[in-house]
Design a protein around this motif. Sequence first.
Motif, short mmCIF file in Angstrom:
data_model
loop_
_atom_site.label_atom_id
_atom_site.label_comp_id
_atom_site.label_asym_id
_atom_site.label_seq_id
_atom_site.Cartn_x
_atom_site.Cartn_y
_atom_site.Cartn_z
N ALA A 183 0.83 -1.20 0.00
CA ALA A 183 0.00 0.00 0.00
C ALA A 183 0.87 1.25 0.00
O ALA A 183 1.95 1.29 0.60
N GLY A 184 0.39 2.29 -0.68
CA GLY A 184 1.07 3.57 -0.67
C GLY A 184 0.72 4.35 0.58
O GLY A 184 0.06 3.84 1.49
N PRO A 185 1.13 5.62 0.66
CA PRO A 185 0.85 6.44 1.84
C PRO A 185 -0.65 6.47 2.14
O PRO A 185 -1.46 6.76 1.25
N CYS A 186 -1.05 6.17 3.37
CA CYS A 186 -2.48 6.12 3.70
C CYS A 186 -2.68 5.93 5.19
O CYS A 186 -1.74 5.66 5.94
N ARG A 203 -9.15 17.49 12.08
CA ARG A 203 -7.85 18.07 12.43
C ARG A 203 -6.81 16.97 12.66
O ARG A 203 -5.64 17.12 12.28
N THR A 204 -7.21 15.87 13.27
CA THR A 204 -6.29 14.76 13.51
C THR A 204 -5.77 14.20 12.19
O THR A 204 -4.57 13.92 12.04
N ILE A 205 -6.67 14.04 11.22
CA ILE A 205 -6.27 13.51 9.92
C ILE A 205 -5.33 14.49 9.21
O ILE A 205 -4.32 14.08 8.60
N GLU A 206 -5.62 15.77 9.31
CA GLU A 206 -4.74 16.77 8.69
C GLU A 206 -3.35 16.75 9.32
O GLU A 206 -2.33 16.89 8.63
N GLU A 207 -3.30 16.57 10.65
CA GLU A 207 -2.01 16.50 11.33
C GLU A 207 -1.23 15.26 10.89
O GLU A 207 0.00 15.31 10.70
N LEU A 208 -1.93 14.14 10.72
CA LEU A 208 -1.27 12.92 10.27
C LEU A 208 -0.75 13.07 8.84
O LEU A 208 0.33 12.55 8.51
N ASP A 209 -1.52 13.76 8.01
CA ASP A 209 -1.04 14.01 6.65
C ASP A 209 0.28 14.77 6.68
O ASP A 209 1.20 14.49 5.89
N GLU A 210 0.38 15.69 7.63
CA GLU A 210 1.58 16.51 7.73
C GLU A 210 2.73 15.75 8.40
O GLU A 210 3.88 15.76 7.93
N HIS A 223 -7.29 8.26 3.04
CA HIS A 223 -7.84 7.65 4.27
C HIS A 223 -9.07 6.82 3.95
O HIS A 223 -9.91 7.21 3.14
N ALA A 224 -9.13 5.66 4.62
CA ALA A 224 -10.31 4.79 4.54
C ALA A 224 -11.05 4.85 5.87
O ALA A 224 -10.41 4.83 6.93
N PHE A 225 -12.37 4.92 5.80
CA PHE A 225 -13.20 4.97 6.99
C PHE A 225 -13.90 3.62 7.16
O PHE A 225 -14.75 3.26 6.34
N LEU A 282 -14.71 15.38 5.32
CA LEU A 282 -13.83 14.23 5.46
C LEU A 282 -13.95 13.24 4.31
O LEU A 282 -13.06 12.40 4.12
N ALA A 283 -15.04 13.31 3.55
CA ALA A 283 -15.21 12.39 2.41
C ALA A 283 -14.70 12.99 1.11
O ALA A 283 -14.70 12.32 0.07
N GLU A 284 -14.24 14.22 1.17
CA GLU A 284 -13.84 14.94 -0.04
C GLU A 284 -12.42 14.58 -0.46
O GLU A 284 -11.49 14.58 0.35
N GLU A 285 -12.25 14.24 -1.73
CA GLU A 285 -10.93 13.92 -2.28
C GLU A 285 -10.32 15.19 -2.89
O GLU A 285 -10.98 15.89 -3.65
N ARG A 286 -9.07 15.44 -2.56
CA ARG A 286 -8.40 16.65 -3.04
C ARG A 286 -7.02 16.33 -3.57
O ARG A 286 -6.31 15.48 -3.01
N ASP A 287 -6.63 17.00 -4.63
CA ASP A 287 -5.27 16.94 -5.17
C ASP A 287 -4.79 15.51 -5.39
O ASP A 287 -3.67 15.14 -5.04
N GLY A 288 -5.67 14.69 -5.96
CA GLY A 288 -5.28 13.33 -6.29
C GLY A 288 -5.34 12.34 -5.15
O GLY A 288 -4.99 11.17 -5.31
N SER A 289 -5.77 12.79 -3.96
CA SER A 289 -5.88 11.87 -2.82
C SER A 289 -7.19 11.08 -2.94
O SER A 289 -8.05 11.38 -3.76
N TRP A 290 -7.33 10.04 -2.10
CA TRP A 290 -8.56 9.25 -2.13
C TRP A 290 -9.17 9.14 -0.74
O TRP A 290 -8.48 9.21 0.28
N ARG A 291 -10.48 8.96 -0.71
CA ARG A 291 -11.23 8.67 0.51
C ARG A 291 -12.16 7.50 0.20
O ARG A 291 -12.85 7.50 -0.84
#
Length: 507
Positions: free
Chosen positions: A19-22, A116-123, A131-133, A154-163
């Motif tokens: 798996a790639g970054p996730c 915010r937690t997910i955004e911090e983890l991305d960073e 992210h998968a829910f 939280l379900a929105e995909e941005r800049d080539g990312s996936w949810r």
Amino acid sequence: MTYSNPLRDPEDRRLPRIAGPCGLVLFGVTGDLSRKKVMPAIYDLANRGLLPPGFSLVGFARREWADQDFAQIVHDSVKAHARTEFREEVWQQLAEGIRFVQGDFDDDAAFDRLRRTIEELDEERGTGGNHAFYLAIPPGFFGAVVDQLKEHGLAEERDGSWRRVVVEKPFGHDLESARELNSILDRVFPSGSVFRIDHYLGKETVQNILAMRFANELFEPIWNANYVDHVQITMAEDIGIGGRAGYYDGIGAARDVIQNHLLQLMSLVAMEEPVSFDAESLRFEKQKVLSSVVLPHRLDLTTARGQYAPGWAGGEKVNGFLEEEGIKKASTTETYAAVTLHVDTRRWAGVPFYLRTGKRLGRRVTEVAIVFKRAPHLPFTETATEELTQNALVIRVQPDEGMTIRFGSKVPGTAMEIRDVNMDFVYGGSFVESSPEAYERLILDVLLGDPPLFPRHEEVELSWKILDPILEHWARKGKPEPYPSGTWGPESADKMLARDGRVWRRP
């Protein structure tokens, strides 16, 4: 070396799929599913080197835990239930990405904290917005959670990312509720981002049905009504409902097992060869099977349902279903269900498929038995073949994973005496690689966005169209037939096959 499935990795079969970054957000972290299956599977994937170094796991629940409290829960679950050995360095790397968010499903502030937690983890961990829910929660809460995911971006995909969203069975309790559930998911996530887990499809022995059929010239020429007499698909358990009274009462064996596991197994057995093993091709062929299923006219003669009564299991006296804690004394929930189905295609015309499942039966076993027609002529005396039965190919899904072929062979000696013998293939004896647990395979597929093993909503709805008339018929009949614990089900199930001149296999 780890080998991937050759049916689904055409570029290089020798290389593992990583798996790639996730990251994964787990709702329902306190339940048995999360503790016994999901969390250990995540560790096993990390231990096999199939997760990225920065993988993150976020738990969401009402408990007032800190990150380290949730990490301890994961640690204890891994130690108790992981398939692979515990390695401290693997655990430490995984633990660095573990976070916890406290809150209720209707708590806006909690979902803000989750974002915010997910955004911090991305960073911090480089999860890249991927992210998968995982909704390891009752279906009644799906709507509240997915609406909150949408509301808080939280379900929105941005800049080539996936949810992506992962849901567990049951996928509704009838056709109408399944459609409502699909509508709830579809209004937030595109269909390609919804992963419905049927853990049976992640089992190596289930996937081997496809390999066995389509990689060998031996079986496919006789895989049709010209040679096959009937098919039996069995999932038997020797345990009772345990502590699942709150879930099981009102659901029953047919909804719990036949609608998903057994109909999926039947689809793999009956499907035509797909043009490829990608998701769309496999689903297309499975949907063709499900849409071709017809029910017999006399459901009273071609179905059976039962409820386990007191008896013996494992040498111990056990209670009946109505004596189990949390079960209403007047409950009409079935713990045994058997149905006769026909696949109305040229390949399977006239071949009945018998599906059965039950609790407190003789032993734990899941198998698919292809029973062949008798030879049109036997040039032997009656005494030579007196006990000769029909040839059969038996695919053992669990336990003792493998396959058995039953055929007639001459008994050593001067007389021409024929007797049934078995030729066995056992996974553990033929491959040095241990089989991954089903949840390992399925969770990795979610993170890779690889959907062949996940049923789409069309398959779910077709399955309910098959089962709903049977459930409605049983509702009109009243109480299910009792059967003693430790036996193989109610008498009506034996009569169901006896009317066709057949008998159930005794695994």
